[in-house]
Design a protein around this motif. Structure first.
Motif, PDB file in Angstrom:
ATOM      1  N   GLY A 463       0.806  -1.218   0.000  1.00  0.00           N
ATOM      2  CA  GLY A 463       0.000   0.000   0.000  1.00  0.00           C
ATOM      3  C   GLY A 463       0.836   1.264   0.000  1.00  0.00           C
ATOM      4  N   SER A 464       2.107   1.149  -0.392  1.00  0.00           N
ATOM      5  CA  SER A 464       2.963   2.327  -0.491  1.00  0.00           C
ATOM      6  C   SER A 464       4.033   2.078  -1.549  1.00  0.00           C
ATOM      7  CB  SER A 464       3.614   2.647   0.858  1.00  0.00           C
ATOM      8  OG  SER A 464       4.473   1.604   1.260  1.00  0.00           O
ATOM      9  N   TYR A 465       4.487   3.148  -2.178  1.00  0.00           N
ATOM     10  CA  TYR A 465       5.531   3.034  -3.193  1.00  0.00           C
ATOM     11  C   TYR A 465       6.223   4.384  -3.358  1.00  0.00           C
ATOM     12  CZ  TYR A 465       2.147   5.383  -6.279  1.00  0.00           C
ATOM     13  OH  TYR A 465       1.262   6.280  -6.824  1.00  0.00           O
ATOM     14  N   ARG A 466       7.423   4.338  -3.920  1.00  0.00           N
ATOM     15  CA  ARG A 466       8.171   5.568  -4.200  1.00  0.00           C
ATOM     16  C   ARG A 466       8.246   5.784  -5.704  1.00  0.00           C
ATOM     17  NH1 ARG A 466      10.615   8.318  -0.340  1.00  0.00           N
ATOM     18  NH2 ARG A 466      10.817   7.363   1.739  1.00  0.00           N
ATOM     19  N   LEU A 467       8.007   7.010  -6.110  1.00  0.00           N
ATOM     20  CA  LEU A 467       8.105   7.379  -7.517  1.00  0.00           C
ATOM     21  C   LEU A 467       8.779   8.731  -7.595  1.00  0.00           C
ATOM     22  CD1 LEU A 467       7.366   6.493 -10.393  1.00  0.00           C
ATOM     23  CD2 LEU A 467       5.238   7.788 -10.182  1.00  0.00           C
ATOM     24  N   ASN A 468       9.892   8.776  -8.309  1.00  0.00           N
ATOM     25  CA  ASN A 468      10.684  10.005  -8.415  1.00  0.00           C
ATOM     26  C   ASN A 468      11.046  10.568  -7.039  1.00  0.00           C
ATOM     27  OD1 ASN A 468      10.610   9.875 -11.212  1.00  0.00           O
ATOM     28  ND2 ASN A 468       8.777  11.165 -11.375  1.00  0.00           N
ATOM     29  N   GLY A 469      11.343   9.671  -6.107  1.00  0.00           N
ATOM     30  CA  GLY A 469      11.795  10.091  -4.787  1.00  0.00           C
ATOM     31  C   GLY A 469      10.696  10.458  -3.811  1.00  0.00           C
ATOM     32  N   THR A 470       9.433  10.393  -4.250  1.00  0.00           N
ATOM     33  CA  THR A 470       8.302  10.763  -3.379  1.00  0.00           C
ATOM     34  C   THR A 470       7.564   9.512  -2.934  1.00  0.00           C
ATOM     35  OG1 THR A 470       8.040  12.872  -4.544  1.00  0.00           O
ATOM     36  CG2 THR A 470       6.179  12.104  -3.206  1.00  0.00           C
ATOM     37  N   LEU A 471       7.244   9.439  -1.654  1.00  0.00           N
ATOM     38  CA  LEU A 471       6.507   8.303  -1.103  1.00  0.00           C
ATOM     39  C   LEU A 471       5.009   8.531  -1.289  1.00  0.00           C
ATOM     40  CD1 LEU A 471       6.511   5.633   0.519  1.00  0.00           C
ATOM     41  CD2 LEU A 471       6.330   7.030   2.593  1.00  0.00           C
ATOM     42  N   HIS A 472       4.322   7.555  -1.876  1.00  0.00           N
ATOM     43  CA  HIS A 472       2.871   7.602  -2.057  1.00  0.00           C
ATOM     44  C   HIS A 472       2.235   6.426  -1.321  1.00  0.00           C
ATOM     45  CE1 HIS A 472       3.184  10.580  -5.392  1.00  0.00           C
ATOM     46  NE2 HIS A 472       4.318   9.931  -5.665  1.00  0.00           N
ATOM     47  N   THR A 473       1.054   6.645  -0.760  1.00  0.00           N
ATOM     48  CA  THR A 473       0.313   5.566  -0.110  1.00  0.00           C
ATOM     49  C   THR A 473      -1.039   5.404  -0.803  1.00  0.00           C
ATOM     50  OG1 THR A 473      -0.639   7.082   1.537  1.00  0.00           O
ATOM     51  CG2 THR A 473       1.407   5.956   2.114  1.00  0.00           C
ATOM     52  N   TYR A 474      -1.587   4.194  -0.749  1.00  0.00           N
ATOM     53  CA  TYR A 474      -2.864   3.909  -1.388  1.00  0.00           C
ATOM     54  C   TYR A 474      -3.466   2.668  -0.745  1.00  0.00           C
ATOM     55  CZ  TYR A 474      -0.676  -0.038  -3.787  1.00  0.00           C
ATOM     56  OH  TYR A 474      -0.055  -1.238  -4.047  1.00  0.00           O
ATOM     57  N   ASP A 475      -4.719   2.395  -1.070  1.00  0.00           N
ATOM     58  CA  ASP A 475      -5.415   1.222  -0.542  1.00  0.00           C
ATOM     59  C   ASP A 475      -5.497   0.168  -1.640  1.00  0.00           C
ATOM     60  OD1 ASP A 475      -6.981  -0.663   0.663  1.00  0.00           O
ATOM     61  OD2 ASP A 475      -8.832   0.519   0.632  1.00  0.00           O
ATOM     62  N   PRO A 476      -4.759  -0.946  -1.527  1.00  0.00           N
ATOM     63  CA  PRO A 476      -4.790  -1.973  -2.582  1.00  0.00           C
ATOM     64  C   PRO A 476      -6.183  -2.570  -2.792  1.00  0.00           C
ATOM     65  CG  PRO A 476      -2.942  -2.332  -1.092  1.00  0.00           C
ATOM     66  CD  PRO A 476      -3.814  -1.299  -0.460  1.00  0.00           C
ATOM     67  N   ALA A 477      -7.058  -2.473  -1.780  1.00  0.00           N
ATOM     68  CA  ALA A 477      -8.379  -3.081  -1.890  1.00  0.00           C
ATOM     69  C   ALA A 477      -9.331  -2.265  -2.762  1.00  0.00           C
ATOM     70  CB  ALA A 477      -9.000  -3.266  -0.504  1.00  0.00           C
ATOM     71  N   SER A 478      -8.981  -1.010  -3.116  1.00  0.00           N
ATOM     72  CA  SER A 478      -9.937  -0.151  -3.819  1.00  0.00           C
ATOM     73  C   SER A 478      -9.435   0.326  -5.179  1.00  0.00           C
ATOM     74  CB  SER A 478     -10.283   1.067  -2.943  1.00  0.00           C
ATOM     75  OG  SER A 478      -9.133   1.844  -2.662  1.00  0.00           O
ATOM     76  N   THR A 479      -8.531  -0.430  -5.805  1.00  0.00           N
ATOM     77  CA  THR A 479      -8.086  -0.067  -7.149  1.00  0.00           C
ATOM     78  C   THR A 479      -9.063  -0.602  -8.195  1.00  0.00           C
ATOM     79  OG1 THR A 479      -6.713  -2.057  -7.270  1.00  0.00           O
ATOM     80  CG2 THR A 479      -5.650  -0.024  -6.504  1.00  0.00           C
ATOM     81  N   ILE A 480      -9.103   0.059  -9.353  1.00  0.00           N
ATOM     82  CA  ILE A 480      -9.969  -0.389 -10.448  1.00  0.00           C
ATOM     83  C   ILE A 480      -9.463  -1.717 -10.991  1.00  0.00           C
ATOM     84  CG2 ILE A 480     -10.850   0.160 -12.748  1.00  0.00           C
ATOM     85  CD1 ILE A 480     -10.458   3.154 -12.001  1.00  0.00           C
ATOM     86  N   ARG A 481      -8.162  -1.776 -11.282  1.00  0.00           N
ATOM     87  CA  ARG A 481      -7.550  -3.032 -11.720  1.00  0.00           C
ATOM     88  C   ARG A 481      -7.516  -3.985 -10.534  1.00  0.00           C
ATOM     89  NH1 ARG A 481      -2.770  -2.704 -12.188  1.00  0.00           N
ATOM     90  NH2 ARG A 481      -2.288  -4.322 -13.717  1.00  0.00           N
ATOM     91  N   LEU A 482      -7.920  -5.218 -10.781  1.00  0.00           N
ATOM     92  CA  LEU A 482      -8.101  -6.165  -9.689  1.00  0.00           C
ATOM     93  C   LEU A 482      -6.785  -6.776  -9.216  1.00  0.00           C
ATOM     94  CD1 LEU A 482     -11.241  -7.929 -11.149  1.00  0.00           C
ATOM     95  CD2 LEU A 482     -11.176  -6.809  -8.924  1.00  0.00           C
TER      96      LEU A 482
END
Length: 557
Positions: A463-482
């Motif tokens: 539920g978290s990842y880094r892109l271009n040095g910035t940390l992002h968080t998200y909920d894996p249970a609520s993505t459009i792609r399954l």
């Protein structure tokens, strides 16, 4: 305000609630009666140990040193891990060393910790080099190899059974990826058992054999389970109520958002199936709330209520994530004001998979050390950088209208599928490189683990990842792609259609449900280090130990 009020039924015309309460009451009363029959031979050392502990006035806070080789530790309870550990009182002055490492080339974690100490921290060793230094307590973990170890100086050492308990204290948190919390729990357990300066230790809780012990133990277990059921049922209801309030508040808005979803291509059928289940679960949840009503005191000690609250929590949590998915889909496919946030959530699983691939190929190529392996690593790492750059470009292209939202998601699918091909190729190449009988058995073990579709239950997306040095968080249970953590997806029913990809029975064949590549990294590490020895606690320091006999052991989690 919620558009559908929670229904509470206080009458019990069928007597079901009374029967549930009676079960809970009988569980606790019988358990207490049996437990109180414990023989004096058990009570005496416990009482004496408690008196001794109460008399011990001195408390010492440890000198904490943290070596986070895997970048796993973070803040806990709003404090740094070092600060949190520094508040755990011991009964004598100790140096508390906390180590995370995935450098376990032989699969023997004890050997890996010893070699790390010999190469980087000789002060952890005694003058002879054959023991751990006095006053030392080491707590170590390998997130990838799923190992936890505990090591002690001669004046701080504890029995093997106590080491097992210290390790067990951390395992629930470690299995959930809460590395800092697991270390704190292990430190608290260690502080409980490490002796004082005079060598006096807390009673180990080892009970004498015999029928009296067995009967008393059953009573204790019964009472403990009753309180555990009560705690879990109350927690389930509290969390379910929070989800339910969110769902009720968002229900009408979710209905409107789903109706307004524009061109969603092949993803429309998936969204429709999930929304249909959402509506069905909404009605079921209303019935479940009415059935549970306001639980009576003794109901909380019954497994019947626990099962009901488990179901209710699963329903409400799934719905809470599903309506978030609907809102994101509506914003994304219509390029509404929140489409960028929706996109940053969608790329989360893909970026995590790319990160897992990068870590895996780096580790494998370093271990193999062949020119082909190093060339393969360079090729894969370049490909990963290219895909990350493409993902960044896609956001700009969506905003400019050069790429449709559907095409962007299809590109993520393409990257996800190719990532899985790379991961499988790296794993197979590494396992097949070992042509011995043990190597063949390790490959077979890895293949067997591929048949299990419930890996997300143990190692899923973070539920978290880094892109271009910035940390992002998200909920894996609520993505459009399954993915295997998506709301409404049941791992028990998934059918494999490709490496690391599944589908739900009855769904379209081109509907992919992606499994986290962190799980595939875990299955590889498990198979790659598998031996015929037991996974139980291991006190050996391996072939490079050289006569080292310091107190310590490790176990799997």
């Amino acid at each position: 305000m919620a558009d559908t009020p929670q229904v509470i039924v206080r009458d019990d015309p069928s007597g079901k609630k009374k029967a549930t309460a009676r079960r809970g009451m009988m569980r606790m009363l019988c358990g207490l009666l049996v437990m109180l029959s414990v023989p004096a031979v058990w009570l005496f050392p416990i009482v004496m140990s408690s008196i001794s502990t109460a008399r011990a006035a001195n408390q010492y806070y440890p000198n904490v040193e943290i070596y986070d080789q895997t970048s796993s530790f973070g803040a806990i309870n709003g404090q740094s891990l070092q600060s949190e550990l520094g508040q755990v009182p011991f009964k004598q002055p100790v140096k508390l060393v906390v180590l995370s490492t995935d450098t376990v080339p032989t699969g023997n974690f004890n050997e890996a910790v010893l070699n790390y100490a010999r190469s980087s921290h000789k002060e952890w060793l005694s003058a002879s080099g054959n023991k751990w230094a006095d006053g030392l307590v080491i707590l170590a973990v390998s997130p990838s190899y799923r190992k936890v170890g505990t090591y002690f100086g001669e004046d701080t050492k504890v029995s093997s059974s106590k080491q097992d308990k210290i390790q067990e204290a951390a395992k629930d948190d470690f299995r959930a990826g809460r590395w800092s919390a697991g270390m704190v729990e292990a430190a608290k357990e260690a502080a409980h058992y490490v002796p004082d300066a005079n060598g006096n230790s807390t009673y180990d809780g080892e009970l004498p054999p015999g029928p009296a012990w067995f009967v008393s133990f059953l009573g204790l277990v019964t009472v403990w389970k009753g309180f555990k059921l009560r705690r879990e049922s109350r927690r389930n209801l509290r969390q379910a109520r929070e989800h339910w309030e969110n769902v009720q508040a968002d229900h009408n808005r979710a209905e409107r958002a789903f109706a307004l979803i524009g061109d969603s291509g092949k993803y429309h059928d998936e969204l429709e199936l999930r929304y249909t289940e959402y509506e069905a679960n909404f009605r079921i949840a209303q019935e479940k709330w009415a059935e549970i009503g306001t639980p009576r005191f003794w109901e909380y000690f019954s497994a019947v209520l626990k099962d009901k609250t488990d179901t209710l929590l699963s329903l409400t949590s799934s719905m809470d994530s599903t309506d978030d998915t609907v809102f994101s889909a509506s914003e994304f496919f219509n390029l509404g004001s929140g489409w960028v946030d929706a996109w940053m959530k969608e790329i989360g699983p893909v970026i995590e998979d790319l990160t897992a691939l990068g870590e895996l190929v780096t580790s494998v190529s370093k271990e193999m050390g062949t020119p082909d392996a190093m060339r393969g690593q360079e090729e894969i790492l370049r490909w990963i950088v290219d895909q990350q750059a493409l993902i960044v470009q896609l956001k700009d292209q969506i905003g400019q209208g050069a790429v449709t939202p559907v095409n962007a998601l299809e590109t993520l699918d393409r990257i996800a599928n190719e990532t899985r091909n790379w991961v499988k190729g790296v794993v197979v190449a590494s396992l097949k490189a070992d042509t011995t009988k043990l190597g063949q058995e390790r490959y077979e073990k890895w293949e067997t683990m591929q048949d299990k579709s419930d890996g997300a239950a143990t190692v899923g997306y973070k539920g978290s990842y880094r892109l271009n040095g910035t940390l992002h968080t998200y909920d894996p249970a609520s993505t459009i792609r399954l993915n295997t953590q998506s709301a409404g997806v049941s791992a028990d029913t998934l059918k494999s259609i490709a490496f690391g990809s599944y589908r739900m029975p009855g769904w379209e064949s081109d509907t992919y449900i992606y499994q986290s590549m962190w799980y595939q990294q875990h299955t590889y590490n498990t198979a790659h280090t598998w031996t015929h020895s037991s996974d139980s606690s291991d006190g050996s320091y391996g072939s490079s130990g050289g006569g080292f006999s310091g107190s310590g052991s490790s176990s799997s989690f």
